[in-house]
Design a protein around this motif. Structure first.
Motif, PDB file in Angstrom:
ATOM      1  N   TYR A 122      44.088  35.437  50.663  1.00  0.00           N
ATOM      2  CA  TYR A 122      43.621  37.240  51.293  1.00  0.00           C
ATOM      3  C   TYR A 122      42.770  37.040  52.079  1.00  0.00           C
ATOM      4  O   TYR A 122      42.370  36.028  52.419  1.00  0.00           O
ATOM      5  N   HIS A 127      47.230  40.572  52.884  1.00  0.00           N
ATOM      6  CA  HIS A 127      48.351  39.007  52.209  1.00  0.00           C
ATOM      7  C   HIS A 127      49.514  39.579  52.787  1.00  0.00           C
ATOM      8  O   HIS A 127      49.469  40.566  52.551  1.00  0.00           O
ATOM      9  N   GLN A 182      43.142  33.548  46.449  1.00  0.00           N
ATOM     10  CA  GLN A 182      44.281  34.057  46.157  1.00  0.00           C
ATOM     11  C   GLN A 182      45.103  34.596  47.912  1.00  0.00           C
ATOM     12  O   GLN A 182      45.914  34.201  48.007  1.00  0.00           O
ATOM     13  N   ASP A 195      37.496  35.685  44.387  1.00  0.00           N
ATOM     14  CA  ASP A 195      38.891  35.857  42.931  1.00  0.00           C
ATOM     15  C   ASP A 195      40.347  36.038  45.039  1.00  0.00           C
ATOM     16  O   ASP A 195      41.396  35.574  44.638  1.00  0.00           O
ATOM     17  N   ASP A 196      40.084  37.442  45.325  1.00  0.00           N
ATOM     18  CA  ASP A 196      41.017  37.720  46.005  1.00  0.00           C
ATOM     19  C   ASP A 196      40.884  36.771  47.265  1.00  0.00           C
ATOM     20  O   ASP A 196      42.361  36.593  48.121  1.00  0.00           O
ATOM     21  N   ARG A 220      51.108  40.282  49.823  1.00  0.00           N
ATOM     22  CA  ARG A 220      50.705  41.331  49.016  1.00  0.00           C
ATOM     23  C   ARG A 220      50.212  42.821  49.701  1.00  0.00           C
ATOM     24  O   ARG A 220      50.077  42.101  50.113  1.00  0.00           O
TER      25      ARG A 220
END
Length: 136
Positions: free
Chosen positions: A26, A50, A24, A20-21, A53
């Motif tokens: 990362y 990121h 997104q 998931d990271d 983030r």
């Protein structure tokens, strides 16, 4: 005939556990291996960055064929120090730094360095490998 279970690699585990990271945006900035005194892997610390983030830093450990989030069982003496490359060089000064990335950077320069991970992990670490050493 029974199938032989596949042992998951750290690379595959990072892709699975942090999917998931990674989706997104990362990127993997490090996968740092912490070893027991005999050289066996106890756990790894995965660092993701990121552009927009906060960083993600999480431990993973293998139990027994797949990696899971966490560090597993804490050794009686405390958590091991991160030492790049393992084992700790036996002579000369040792620099204690904050974080695996700093230890890696010094190791690339030929300087012996170690870390307990972060400034908040020092109390739970096993510092006995540094007994009798010149520590800076």
């Amino acid at each position: 005939m029974s199938a032989v279970p596949m042992i998951e690699t750290a690379r595959a585990a990072v892709a699975r556990l942090f999917a998931d990271d990674l989706a997104q945006g990362y990127r993997i900035a490090g996968c740092h291996r912490y070893n027991a005194s005999d050289g066996t892997e106890l756990f790894r610390v995965v660092r993701l960055k990121h552009a927009d983030r906060d960083k993600v830093i999480r431990p993973i450990f293998r139990d027994p064929f797949r990696y899971r989030m966490g560090r597993g069982a804490r050794p009686d003496a405390g958590w091991p120090l991160y030492v790049p490359p393992f084992p700790l060089v036996e002579s000369g000064p040792v620099y204690v730094v904050e974080g695996e990335a700093c230890a890696d950077a010094l190791a690339r320069l030929g300087i012996t360095a170690t870390t307990s991970g972060s400034s908040s992990s020092a109390d739970a670490a096993d510092w006995t490998p540094l007994q009798g050493r010149s520590v800076r």
